[in-house]
Design a protein around this motif. Structure first.
Motif, short mmCIF file in Angstrom:
data_model
loop_
_atom_site.label_atom_id
_atom_site.label_comp_id
_atom_site.label_asym_id
_atom_site.label_seq_id
_atom_site.Cartn_x
_atom_site.Cartn_y
_atom_site.Cartn_z
N ASN A 47 36.31 -10.58 -0.32
CA ASN A 47 35.99 -9.16 -0.49
C ASN A 47 34.78 -9.00 -1.41
OD1 ASN A 47 36.64 -6.29 -0.15
ND2 ASN A 47 37.13 -6.36 -2.32
N LYS A 48 34.74 -9.78 -2.50
CA LYS A 48 33.61 -9.73 -3.44
C LYS A 48 32.33 -10.22 -2.75
CE LYS A 48 36.44 -10.42 -7.58
NZ LYS A 48 36.86 -11.40 -8.62
N LEU A 49 32.48 -11.27 -1.94
CA LEU A 49 31.33 -11.82 -1.23
C LEU A 49 30.74 -10.78 -0.27
CD1 LEU A 49 29.53 -14.27 -0.47
CD2 LEU A 49 31.24 -14.85 1.24
N ILE A 50 31.60 -10.08 0.46
CA ILE A 50 31.13 -9.07 1.42
C ILE A 50 30.46 -7.91 0.68
CG2 ILE A 50 31.86 -7.39 3.17
CD1 ILE A 50 31.86 -10.32 4.09
N LEU A 51 31.00 -7.54 -0.48
CA LEU A 51 30.38 -6.47 -1.27
C LEU A 51 28.97 -6.87 -1.71
CD1 LEU A 51 33.38 -5.31 -3.53
CD2 LEU A 51 32.32 -4.05 -1.64
N LEU A 52 28.81 -8.13 -2.11
CA LEU A 52 27.47 -8.62 -2.50
C LEU A 52 26.55 -8.67 -1.29
CD1 LEU A 52 28.47 -11.54 -4.92
CD2 LEU A 52 27.37 -9.39 -5.55
N ALA A 53 27.09 -9.11 -0.16
CA ALA A 53 26.28 -9.16 1.07
C ALA A 53 25.83 -7.76 1.47
CB ALA A 53 27.09 -9.81 2.19
N ASP A 54 26.71 -6.77 1.29
CA ASP A 54 26.35 -5.38 1.60
C ASP A 54 25.22 -4.89 0.70
OD1 ASP A 54 28.17 -5.02 3.66
OD2 ASP A 54 29.77 -4.33 2.34
N LYS A 55 25.21 -5.38 -0.55
CA LYS A 55 24.15 -4.96 -1.49
C LYS A 55 22.79 -5.52 -1.10
CE LYS A 55 26.47 -2.66 -4.75
NZ LYS A 55 26.15 -1.26 -5.13
N VAL A 56 22.78 -6.79 -0.70
CA VAL A 56 21.50 -7.45 -0.43
C VAL A 56 21.00 -7.19 0.99
CG1 VAL A 56 22.37 -9.69 0.43
CG2 VAL A 56 20.24 -9.60 -0.91
#
Length: 547
Positions: free
Chosen positions: A253-262
């Motif tokens: 979930n944290k990884l996807i949130l970071l991916a959404d940011k970049v």
């Protein structure tokens, strides 16, 4: 509709949101045979056999009436006789009895009905046996006969009584019941009314009206719930179609949130993680979430091609640059246009190409092999590696300046052993892709999958599921269907199979001990040879959270 054409899977379902089991729209209560046996034994002691018979018959009667209305709401039966024959499926679904119904005479106009039911494996007989009571003097399948009475009464439109003539609890081979209209049993209207009083039931017509109103309201509520679920599923399907990522773990979930940011930016991304964790899936997700999603996503594996061929594939070449270069070749970095270019296993990029690729990142231009002119590129660079690039930098096997150019926005995909919450979701998805409608995994198989460390991560998981499906066929997947290397792995071998660091091994062993002691810190501390205080401190340093 014929009764024999009924599919139980069409009747059984789960309530949206809660997961409660349903027969049609009616919520079911699941109870095991041992629990029911104890309840019947207590009731037998408290109220005696006669009162128990009345309570169970009344309970069964209500089950049968509701079930008959549910069946009618699901299917348009060819005749009332087919509707009555469908009662056998209620016995199967509820676990009451395995029965066969034979109709001997049916005349709704003259109020004449006669049918019989031959049954076996009655839950009431099993309960009777388990509570240690001797051979029964009288038939004891009160719930079954009560249910069949209620069901037939709804079908027939007036009171029908089913009596058990012979019972397995009496030592007979089968349970045998006979059903007739009340008048056919020689009961008068006053006797029927007395029966209603004894069973504490409303008159038949009132019961039907009440049940129909309840059924109508339940169906309306269920329709609303299903509409909401379909709406959510439509939205979920749309999202899943775009990214293909299935997860439940907090780390993903944290990884996807970071991916959404970049994703909306033009920054270079470096995705790190073990082999088989799904680094390319994350790269495609970033591409799909960006403004470049309508442009190409091209990928190359740096370890798959020899240096000269890899250089030509990346940068292109001009005609005559080398033997066999019969025409100009554009190169993948140019072919990607305004899309995304994914370099997998960037740690395997030869040193002689690293300096050339550094210029790509710095100047956003390339020079084809044998060419004299540099060409601008617009593609976004996303790289991935399963190696520790910092260690490679120290060993002079990877350029430090290239590393920092690549790691503008680093992302790390955790191995599957560190996100066990995702294992079952991924397994079911993989199984559905291979074999739609497969009955799934046994609880024992699920335990093995969640205990295994998956050194090959998601890729290994998918391969093991395919292997298991081949062996299991249409049956549920059991532990013996998995590859031997997976199912026979002992816990100590499992936690060290990928040769972790001593610190990581200590962390895994601590988790294993806690799991084996059911999270009992005192017992775990004794096994580990330390104090409870030290164990708590160690867990805090590890960032350990109980499952």
């Amino acid at each position: 509709m014929l009764a024999k054409d009924i599919k139980l899977s069409e009747i059984l379902s789960q309530e949206p949101g809660t997961g409660f089991p349903l027969i049609g729209t009616q919520r079911m209560l699941m109870s095991g045979l041992p629990a029911m046996s104890r309840l019947m034994k207590q009731l037998l002691t408290l109220i005696g056999p006669d009162q128990l018979a009345g309570v169970l018959s009344r309970h069964g009667y209500q089950i049968g009436m509701t079930a008959a209305l549910e069946m009618a709401s699901h299917y348009d039966f060819d005749s009332p006789m087919e509707w009555l024959r469908s009662a056998k499926y209620i016995g199967s679904i509820t676990g009451l009895i395995d029965s066969r119904i034979e109709i001997h005479h049916f005349n709704q106009k003259t109020n004449e009905l006669k049918f019989s039911a031959i049954g076996k494996s009655s839950v009431e007989v099993e309960c009777w046996k388990s509570i240690g009571v001797d051979i029964a003097q009288n038939p004891i399948c009160y719930i079954s006969t009560g249910a069949l009475s209620g069901f037939a009464s709804v079908v027939f439109g007036s009171e029908v009584l089913v009596k058990e003539i012979a019972c397995q609890a009496q030592g007979h081979k089968h349970c045998f019941s006979e059903g007739r209209s009340a008048s056919d049993w020689g009961l008068s209207s006053s006797q029927v009314r007395e029966l209603w009083v004894q069973l504490k039931l409303n008159p038949f017509e009132q019961e039907i009206d009440l049940l129909k109103k309840k059924l109508k309201k339940t169906q309306k509520d269920l329709a609303i719930h299903k509409e909401k679920i379909h709406s959510l599923e439509a939205r979920t399907s749309k999202i899943d179609k775009n990214n293909g990522i299935i997860y439940r773990s907090s780390s993903m979930n944290k990884l996807i949130l970071l991916a959404d940011k970049v994703a909306p930016t033009h920054s270079t991304v470096l995705i790190q993680g073990e082999s088989g964790t799904g680094k390319e899936v994350i790269a495609r997700y970033i591409h799909n979430q960006s403004s470049r999603s309508y442009h190409p996503f091209l990928a190359v594996n740096c370890a798959a091609l020899p240096p000269k061929l890899l250089e030509s594939e990346l940068f292109g070449h001009v005609k005559g640059a080398f033997t066999g270069a019969d025409s100009n070749h554009k190169g993948l970095l140019l072919e990607a246009g305004k899309g995304s270019f994914f370099l997998d296993e960037i740690g395997e990029l030869p040193l002689e190409l690293q300096s050339k690729f550094l210029r790509v990142l710095q100047e956003k231009e390339i020079r084809p092999v044998g060419g004299l002119k540099s060409l601008p590129i617009e593609a976004r660079i996303i790289a991935a590696t399963n190696r520790d690039l910092k260690s490679l930098v120290k060993e002079k096997m990877f350029r430090e300046d290239l590393y920092y150019r690549l790691a503008v926005f680093p992302l790390t995909v955790k191995p599957l052993r560190e996100r066990k919450e995702d294992i079952l979701l991924l397994s079911r998805h993989s199984l559905e892709q291979l074999y739609p409608g497969h009955p799934g995994f046994s609880p024992a198989a699920i335990r093995i999958m969640e205990a295994y460390l998956w050194p090959g991560n998601v890729r290994e998981l998918e391969n093991c599921i395919e292997y298991a499906v081949i062996l299991a066929g249409q049956d549920r997947i059991m532990p013996e269907h998995f590859p031997q290397s997976m199912s026979s792995q002992d816990p100590l071998t499992a936690i060290s199979s990928d040769f972790p660091t001593f610190r990581e091994l200590e962390k895994r062993y601590t988790k294993l001990v806690l799991k084996s002691t059911n999270q009992n810190k005192t017992r775990a501390a004794k096994v580990l040879g330390t104090s409870v205080t030290t164990l708590w401190r160690r867990l805090k340093e590890m960032g350990y959270q109980e499952a």
